[in-house]
Structure formats: structure tokens, C-alpha cells
Design a protein around this motif. Structure first.
Motif, mmCIF file in Angstrom:
data_model
loop_
_atom_site.group_PDB
_atom_site.id
_atom_site.type_symbol
_atom_site.label_atom_id
_atom_site.label_comp_id
_atom_site.label_asym_id
_atom_site.label_seq_id
_atom_site.Cartn_x
_atom_site.Cartn_y
_atom_site.Cartn_z
ATOM 1 N N ARG A 1 0.820 -1.208 0.000
ATOM 2 C CA ARG A 1 0.000 0.000 0.000
ATOM 3 C C ARG A 1 0.855 1.260 0.000
ATOM 4 N NH1 ARG A 1 -5.471 -0.652 3.179
ATOM 5 N NH2 ARG A 1 -5.857 -2.845 2.894
ATOM 6 N N TYR A 2 0.259 2.356 -0.437
ATOM 7 C CA TYR A 2 0.878 3.674 -0.291
ATOM 8 C C TYR A 2 -0.148 4.539 0.427
ATOM 9 C CZ TYR A 2 2.574 8.351 -1.212
ATOM 10 O OH TYR A 2 2.997 9.638 -1.047
ATOM 11 N N ALA A 3 0.233 5.095 1.593
ATOM 12 C CA ALA A 3 -0.689 5.902 2.411
ATOM 13 C C ALA A 3 -2.019 5.152 2.577
ATOM 14 C CB ALA A 3 -0.882 7.301 1.820
ATOM 15 N N GLN A 4 -1.871 3.859 2.836
ATOM 16 C CA GLN A 4 -3.012 2.956 3.065
ATOM 17 C C GLN A 4 -3.826 2.624 1.822
ATOM 18 O OE1 GLN A 4 -4.111 1.202 6.224
ATOM 19 N NE2 GLN A 4 -1.925 1.531 6.099
ATOM 20 N N MET A 5 -3.487 3.249 0.686
ATOM 21 C CA MET A 5 -4.270 2.955 -0.534
ATOM 22 C C MET A 5 -3.705 1.707 -1.200
ATOM 23 S SD MET A 5 -4.803 6.689 -2.297
ATOM 24 C CE MET A 5 -3.181 7.374 -1.996
ATOM 25 N N LYS A 6 -4.627 0.785 -1.539
ATOM 26 C CA LYS A 6 -4.214 -0.478 -2.162
ATOM 27 C C LYS A 6 -3.931 -0.307 -3.646
ATOM 28 C CE LYS A 6 -7.711 -2.861 -0.129
ATOM 29 N NZ LYS A 6 -8.737 -3.857 0.013
ATOM 30 N N ASN A 7 -4.600 0.670 -4.259
ATOM 31 C CA ASN A 7 -4.584 0.751 -5.733
ATOM 32 C C ASN A 7 -3.661 1.857 -6.236
ATOM 33 O OD1 ASN A 7 -6.135 2.757 -4.660
ATOM 34 N ND2 ASN A 7 -7.730 2.691 -6.221
ATOM 35 N N VAL A 8 -2.433 1.855 -5.703
ATOM 36 C CA VAL A 8 -1.467 2.845 -6.196
ATOM 37 C C VAL A 8 -0.358 2.080 -6.918
ATOM 38 C CG1 VAL A 8 0.260 4.549 -5.514
ATOM 39 C CG2 VAL A 8 -1.993 4.569 -4.454
ATOM 40 N N TYR A 9 -0.052 2.470 -8.146
ATOM 41 C CA TYR A 9 0.925 1.723 -8.950
ATOM 42 C C TYR A 9 2.197 2.533 -9.186
ATOM 43 C CZ TYR A 9 -3.004 -1.365 -9.306
ATOM 44 O OH TYR A 9 -4.049 -2.188 -8.973
ATOM 45 N N PHE A 10 2.114 3.600 -9.992
ATOM 46 C CA PHE A 10 3.329 4.361 -10.306
ATOM 47 C C PHE A 10 3.167 5.799 -9.822
ATOM 48 C CE2 PHE A 10 2.791 1.128 -13.591
ATOM 49 C CZ PHE A 10 4.019 0.480 -13.546
ATOM 50 N N ILE A 11 4.065 6.227 -8.924
ATOM 51 C CA ILE A 11 4.026 7.639 -8.503
ATOM 52 C C ILE A 11 5.265 8.318 -9.093
ATOM 53 C CG2 ILE A 11 3.881 9.263 -6.588
ATOM 54 C CD1 ILE A 11 2.840 7.055 -4.839
ATOM 55 N N PRO A 12 5.064 9.245 -10.028
ATOM 56 C CA PRO A 12 6.209 9.865 -10.702
ATOM 57 C C PRO A 12 6.809 10.997 -9.876
ATOM 58 C CG PRO A 12 4.167 10.770 -11.567
ATOM 59 C CD PRO A 12 3.766 9.760 -10.512
ATOM 60 N N SER A 13 8.039 11.344 -10.191
ATOM 61 C CA SER A 13 8.578 12.634 -9.744
ATOM 62 C C SER A 13 7.981 13.697 -10.675
ATOM 63 C CB SER A 13 10.107 12.636 -9.870
ATOM 64 O OG SER A 13 10.420 12.503 -11.244
ATOM 65 N N VAL A 14 8.199 14.976 -10.338
ATOM 66 C CA VAL A 14 7.716 16.047 -11.225
ATOM 67 C C VAL A 14 8.307 15.852 -12.628
ATOM 68 C CG1 VAL A 14 7.910 18.525 -11.692
ATOM 69 C CG2 VAL A 14 7.286 17.728 -9.405
ATOM 70 N N GLY A 15 9.615 15.571 -12.681
ATOM 71 C CA GLY A 15 10.285 15.417 -13.983
ATOM 72 C C GLY A 15 9.748 14.223 -14.749
ATOM 73 N N ALA A 16 9.471 13.136 -14.028
ATOM 74 C CA ALA A 16 8.960 11.933 -14.711
ATOM 75 C C ALA A 16 7.557 12.202 -15.270
ATOM 76 C CB ALA A 16 8.947 10.748 -13.759
ATOM 77 N N LEU A 17 6.751 12.946 -14.504
ATOM 78 C CA LEU A 17 5.393 13.256 -14.995
ATOM 79 C C LEU A 17 5.477 14.117 -16.265
ATOM 80 C CD1 LEU A 17 2.328 13.107 -14.672
ATOM 81 C CD2 LEU A 17 2.449 14.946 -12.992
ATOM 82 N N GLU A 18 6.409 15.073 -16.246
ATOM 83 C CA GLU A 18 6.602 15.886 -17.464
ATOM 84 C C GLU A 18 7.001 14.987 -18.635
ATOM 85 O OE1 GLU A 18 8.013 20.130 -15.461
ATOM 86 O OE2 GLU A 18 9.521 18.648 -16.049
ATOM 87 N N SER A 19 7.921 14.036 -18.361
ATOM 88 C CA SER A 19 8.361 13.126 -19.443
ATOM 89 C C SER A 19 7.199 12.293 -19.962
ATOM 90 C CB SER A 19 9.437 12.160 -18.951
ATOM 91 O OG SER A 19 10.511 12.863 -18.448
ATOM 92 N N TRP A 20 6.344 11.831 -19.039
ATOM 93 C CA TRP A 20 5.178 11.046 -19.498
ATOM 94 C C TRP A 20 4.343 11.882 -20.466
ATOM 95 C CZ3 TRP A 20 2.695 8.692 -14.383
ATOM 96 C CH2 TRP A 20 3.579 7.767 -13.824
ATOM 97 N N LEU A 21 4.153 13.170 -20.116
ATOM 98 C CA LEU A 21 3.317 14.035 -20.971
ATOM 99 C C LEU A 21 3.987 14.237 -22.328
ATOM 100 C CD1 LEU A 21 2.208 16.477 -18.160
ATOM 101 C CD2 LEU A 21 0.634 15.175 -19.599
ATOM 102 N N PHE A 22 5.308 14.507 -22.328
ATOM 103 C CA PHE A 22 5.995 14.696 -23.611
ATOM 104 C C PHE A 22 5.954 13.408 -24.430
ATOM 105 C CE2 PHE A 22 8.328 18.290 -21.396
ATOM 106 C CZ PHE A 22 7.695 19.281 -22.129
ATOM 107 N N LYS A 23 6.171 12.270 -23.747
ATOM 108 C CA LYS A 23 6.196 11.000 -24.498
ATOM 109 C C LYS A 23 4.824 10.663 -25.071
ATOM 110 C CE LYS A 23 10.311 8.854 -22.965
ATOM 111 N NZ LYS A 23 11.088 7.800 -22.391
#
Ligand code: SAM
Length: 322
Positions: free
Chosen positions: A242-264
Motif C-alpha cells: 500500500r501507499y498511504a493505506q491505498m491499495k490501488n497505487v501503482y506508479f508515482i512519478p517525480s515532477v520530472g517523470a510526470l513531465e516526461s510522461w506528458l511529452f512522451k
């Protein structure tokens, strides 16, 4: 007994946001309503069509008012009607004087991006994962011509339908109880899409972004909001449990990784609007929420960590254009 007719409501929404040719609306709606949550009818609050006023915002509380009055007996009925639909995760709302102070004070998130919203006059807006529709009411104030919220969770659809009885009809605020995976079945494209609090719950966040991007008009804009973790553009947390008690959390990006996801995914410009640590002003236990909230999900000795020892939630908001 008079009931809110889910099927009639959804059929009316599809006249505004039609399905692609070849999909039978009636069968499509029946597929949604096959969920057991829709077997129990929802009783309307008003037995006759009331006179109601457009939702108003004062200090970010969304106010709904009917002319039925604000007598104590009326307010008690309103309170009980809305209590049946607990927990309220998003708000705050005020209905004929009854405050619904939800677990999340969404004014905090709204204030992080409101000033960066494009002019919405005449525009069509989609909120993905709209929950009960708090942001729909805020967006509608900005003169958007049509605002659609989607969220597959039946309780949140019912909360929206409860609030919707206090809106003048026909309304430009609509709701479909579907996940974004069903968006390709809709014909409409949108000038602005909100995608907030969704990506870290997804097993394939880039695929999610791709699906959403296909629903944007050529010059459309996406507001994306996510939990982020510290680190460079190559850092993504994949919590084992779990992450912060949530069972359904998979990928938590950094700010830079989230930007990369958007560009990609093909977005051409990405602007970071804010990064902030979630605190108990924004997320907390209230009389309308569940019994546990943020404080119960953090390490009691060190609030910079979740109870599982991961970095505590920070949230980033970005605006991206194609
Ligand atoms: C963390 S909440 C975020 C709510 C709101 N967007 C906000 O930022 O305050 C996630 C929401 O997404 C909804 N949701 C879950 N799966 C979804 C899906 N496949 N498509 C759209 N919404 C989904 C949940 O029911 C929930 O209301």
C-alpha cells in the motif's frame, strides 16, 4: 414511489454527448445500469419540481438553494437526505443552508490552477474522475457552455444526482458514471480536460494519457494533477504494497517523470503550476467523511513519511497543450 430514473437521466446526457455511430444508446446505458448499486432506486428529494437557483460559489463553497425555504424542518430533511449518501470525499457544498464539509477541501486544489485556466466562454470541458462533481460546478461558473464529469463509482454518481435536483434544468452540467476507458465510445472532443488524482491509480498511466489526449481538440489543454515523489526525471515509485493505506497505487512519478510522461504521449508544452505537500487543511476527517483520513495514513512520529515509510504525498499540477 417516485424515483430518480437513471436511464432517463443518462439518455438525456447522451443527447448532449452522443455515442459514436453504431453504438446502441439503450444497450450502452443498460450495460452501465447492470451494476448492483443501481438496483436500489434513488428517491428524489422534491416530490414536485422545485424552484431552484443556479449554483453559486461563495468562498469556494458551492451553494445550492431552492425556494422551499430554510425552515429547521426542511433543513433536517436535507441533512438526512445527504447523510444517506456518505461518505462525501469532495466538497464543500451548502444545500439550502446545510453545509457538507467533505473529507477533501477541494478549494485548495482549485486555487492551485484557477488563475491558469484558459477563457472557458463557450468551451466544452471534461473532468475525468469527477467524483461528485465539485469541480464541474466551479467550471460551469466560468461560462463553459457544456461541462461533463465522468466517474465510474456509483456512489459519486448518486451524490451528483442528489445535488443535480437543486440545479435549474436543463443544465449545462452533465455526468456519466463511466471510466475514461469508455471515452473512445463518445463522439465529443473537449477544449479542456481535467485529469486530477487519477494517474497514480493506473496500471498503465501512459496508455491512460494517450486515451485522454485523443479526446482533446487540436488546441485543447489538459490540467493534470498527481501525487509526486522527490527525485529526478528518471524517478518513479512503485510501492510494493500500500501507499498511504491505498491499495490501488501503482506508479508515482517525480515532477520530472510526470513531465516526461506528458511529452512522451505527444504533448508539446507542459507548464508546472504548483507542487505542494498535502496537509490536514486539505484532507481530514469531517462529520461527512469516513472515519480515517490523512493523519491516519502518515507515520505518527514523522509526518514526512507515509505509514509504510514512503515519502508523504506531495501533489503537482501541470497544464499541457498538444
Ligand atoms: C483520487 S480521486 C480524485 C477526484 C478528483 N478528480 C480530484 O482530484 O479531487 C479519484 C477519482 O477517480 C475515480 N475513478 C476511478 N477509476 C476511474 C476511471 N477508470 N476513470 C475515471 N475515473 C475513475 C474515482 O471514483 C475517484 O472519484
Amino acid at each position: 414511489m417516485e424515483v430518480i430514473n437513471y436511464k432517463d437521466y443518462l439518455a438525456a446526457v447522451l443527447t448532449q454527448f452522443p455515442l459514436r455511430p453504431g453504438t446502441d444508446p439503450s444497450g450502452w446505458i443498460d450495460g452501465i445500469l447492470a451494476h448492483t448499486a443501481y438496483k436500489a432506486p434513488m428517491v428524489p428529494f422534491f416530490q414536485i419540481t422545485p424552484e431552484v437557483s443556479p449554483a453559486q460559489n461563495s468562498d469556494g463553497w458551492v451553494h445550492f438553494s431552492s425556494i422551499v425555504g430554510k425552515s429547521e424542518s426542511h433543513q433536517e430533511l436535507v441533512r438526512r437526505y445527504f447523510q444517506q449518501l456518505m461518505p462525501w470525499r469532495k466538497g464543500p457544498f451548502q444545500i439550502d443552508g446545510i453545509p457538507i464539509d467533505a473529507e477533501w477541501d477541494c478549494r485548495v486544489k482549485w486555487n492551485r490552477f484557477e488563475s491558469k485556466l484558459p477563457d472557458l466562454t463557450g468551451q466544452t470541458v471534461l473532468d475525468v474522475g469527477a467524483n461528485n462533481g465539485y469541480y464541474l460546478f466551479r467550471l460551469a461558473e466560468k461560462k463553459a457552455v457544456r461541462v461533463l464529469g465522468i466517474d465510474p463509482h456509483p456512489l459519486y454518481f448518486k451524490q451528483f444526482l442528489a445535488l443535480n435536483q437543486w440545479l435549474p434544468q436543463p443544465s449545462n452540467i452533465q455526468f456519466l458514471p463511466i471510466g475514461y476507458e469508455s471515452l473512445p465510445q463518445l463522439e465529443s472532443q473537449f477544449d479542456l480536460i481535467l485529469l486530477m488524482g487519477i494517474l497514480y491509480h493506473e496500471k498503465n498511466p501512459l496508455l491512460s494519457l494517450q486515451l485522454i489526449k485523443e479526446k482533446l481538440k487540436t488546441k485543447g489543454k489538459l490540467i493534470v494533477e498527481s501525487i509526486v515523489i522527490p527525485g529526478d526525471a528518471s524517478t518513479v515509485l512503485f510501492p510494493r504494497g500500500r501507499y498511504a493505506q491505498m491499495k490501488n497505487v501503482y506508479f508515482i512519478p517525480s515532477v520530472g517523470a510526470l513531465e516526461s510522461w506528458l511529452f512522451k504521449t505527444g504533448f508539446k508544452s507542459v507548464e508546472l503550476l504548483s507542487v505542494s505537500t498535502t496537509n490536514s487543511d486539505e484532507q481530514r476527517v469531517t462529520p461527512w467523511s469516513s472515519a480515517a483520513s490523512l493523519d491516519d495514513f502518515l507515520d505518527p512520529q514523522d509526518k514526512s513519511k507515509t505509514i509504510e515509510g514512503y515519502p508523504a504525498p506531495e501533489r503537482a499540477v501541470m497544464i499541457a497543450t498538444i
